[in-house]
Design an enzyme around this catalytic site. Sequence first.
Site, short mmCIF file in Angstrom:
data_model
loop_
_atom_site.label_atom_id
_atom_site.label_comp_id
_atom_site.label_asym_id
_atom_site.label_seq_id
_atom_site.Cartn_x
_atom_site.Cartn_y
_atom_site.Cartn_z
N ASP A 21 100.63 149.41 -13.16
CA ASP A 21 99.85 148.35 -12.53
C ASP A 21 99.54 147.32 -13.63
O ASP A 21 99.81 147.56 -14.80
CB ASP A 21 98.54 148.92 -11.94
CG ASP A 21 97.69 147.84 -11.28
OD1 ASP A 21 98.26 146.96 -10.60
OD2 ASP A 21 96.46 147.84 -11.47
N SER A 22 98.93 146.21 -13.24
CA SER A 22 98.50 145.25 -14.25
C SER A 22 97.28 145.78 -15.01
O SER A 22 97.05 145.39 -16.14
CB SER A 22 98.16 143.92 -13.57
OG SER A 22 97.11 144.12 -12.65
N CYS A 84 101.13 148.70 -7.83
CA CYS A 84 100.74 147.30 -7.82
C CYS A 84 101.41 146.66 -6.61
O CYS A 84 102.64 146.63 -6.52
CB CYS A 84 101.22 146.65 -9.11
SG CYS A 84 101.02 144.86 -9.14
N THR A 86 101.43 143.53 -5.83
CA THR A 86 102.06 142.27 -6.19
C THR A 86 103.49 142.52 -6.68
O THR A 86 104.44 141.85 -6.27
CB THR A 86 101.22 141.56 -7.28
OG1 THR A 86 99.84 141.56 -6.86
CG2 THR A 86 101.65 140.14 -7.49
N GLU A 161 88.15 143.76 -13.14
CA GLU A 161 88.54 144.04 -14.53
C GLU A 161 87.39 143.77 -15.51
O GLU A 161 87.38 144.28 -16.61
CB GLU A 161 89.79 143.23 -14.92
CG GLU A 161 91.07 143.71 -14.25
CD GLU A 161 91.62 145.03 -14.83
OE1 GLU A 161 91.29 145.36 -15.98
OE2 GLU A 161 92.36 145.72 -14.10
N CYS A 193 95.83 145.40 -2.34
CA CYS A 193 95.82 145.36 -3.81
C CYS A 193 95.16 146.66 -4.25
O CYS A 193 94.11 147.03 -3.72
CB CYS A 193 95.02 144.15 -4.30
SG CYS A 193 94.73 144.16 -6.08
N HIS A 195 93.54 147.36 -6.76
CA HIS A 195 92.21 147.22 -7.36
C HIS A 195 91.08 147.36 -6.32
O HIS A 195 89.96 147.74 -6.65
CB HIS A 195 92.06 145.84 -8.02
CG HIS A 195 92.66 145.74 -9.39
ND1 HIS A 195 94.01 145.68 -9.63
CD2 HIS A 195 92.07 145.67 -10.62
CE1 HIS A 195 94.23 145.57 -10.93
NE2 HIS A 195 93.06 145.56 -11.55
N1 DGL Z 1 96.56 145.78 -8.61
C1 DGL Z 1 97.61 144.87 -8.41
C2 DGL Z 1 98.03 144.74 -6.96
O1 DGL Z 1 97.94 145.73 -6.24
C3 DGL Z 1 97.65 143.59 -9.23
C4 DGL Z 1 96.43 142.80 -9.34
C5 DGL Z 1 96.56 141.61 -10.28
O2 DGL Z 1 96.82 141.82 -11.47
O3 DGL Z 1 96.40 140.48 -9.81
O4 DGL Z 1 98.49 143.72 -6.52
#
Ligand code: DGL
Length: 284
Positions: A21-22, A84, A86, A161, A193, A195
């Site tokens: 993930d990011s 992730c 994205t 974050e 997402c 997160h």
């Molecule tokens: N957690 C990620 C997602 O599911 C990426 C979030 C990000 O870095 O913008 O898209």
Amino acid sequence: MTFPPESATVTKSSAPIGIFDSGVGGLTVLRELTRQLPQESILYVGDTARLPYGDRSPEEIRQFGHEIMTWMMTQNVKMVMMACNTSSALALEQVQQAFPIPILGLICPGARAAVKAGRRIGVIATPATAASDAYRQAILEADAEAQVWQMGCPQFVPLIEQGRLQDPATLAVAKTYLQPLLEANIDTLVHGCTHYPHLQPVFQTFLPDTIKRIDPAYFMVKAAVQELELLNLKSTRPARPTQFFVSGCPEQFANLAARWLKTTPRVNPVNFDACVTAQKSQRL
Ligand code: DGL
């Protein structure tokens, strides 16, 4: 490009599963993975130096996915879970074609689960995921009668974050993002997402119980269980401790991750550019 290099070991059931993930979003997938597959060893990667991915262009997101996969292959993982949305929306097909190991994404499992839950489906996601239209397409493929409302939520990932989960600013932006979906009278909400499950208490404040919430991580891990069984790759030994790697500051990630892991992990630095350069010079 051929992977693995001839000298590399043959894939084994005891090899780790890679998660990337990011940032800390992938921890919500890690949690689900350890719940459903407690015997599996995990290698976790957070590309924290380059987050948020949600503000990046499709080309950048594809490039990052390729770089991380290149590094993952040097670690001899047996499977990769793109934790992730994205990356799953924009880079999954490309890396699946380029690397010869199973790579799982979140969009299809999330979309299929959503259409089983309802017909008026809201998706909250990063701006890049929402702009890609990947969820709408996958949902309509699963049920052409469904209606979809996608909402890009640029401020959620930076707030998470920074650890500002219960901050008044987080509550205020959550209200802004969710209000149009409530007005559209959705019956189902997809956390598009990884997160966002970290904001569970915030969502509880705004969303009535009648709206079913879908966390694609649960369904992605179910797909991973099936895939490992099919390929006879399920681990038969106890899991080794999870290894963590980040491209940004290891201490910052460790402190934030400790909230969810209930223990402070040992986090290693990783440089994807150096890995890609080394792979290229090996091939010259
Ligand atoms: N957690 C990620 C997602 O599911 C990426 C979030 C990000 O870095 O913008 O898209």
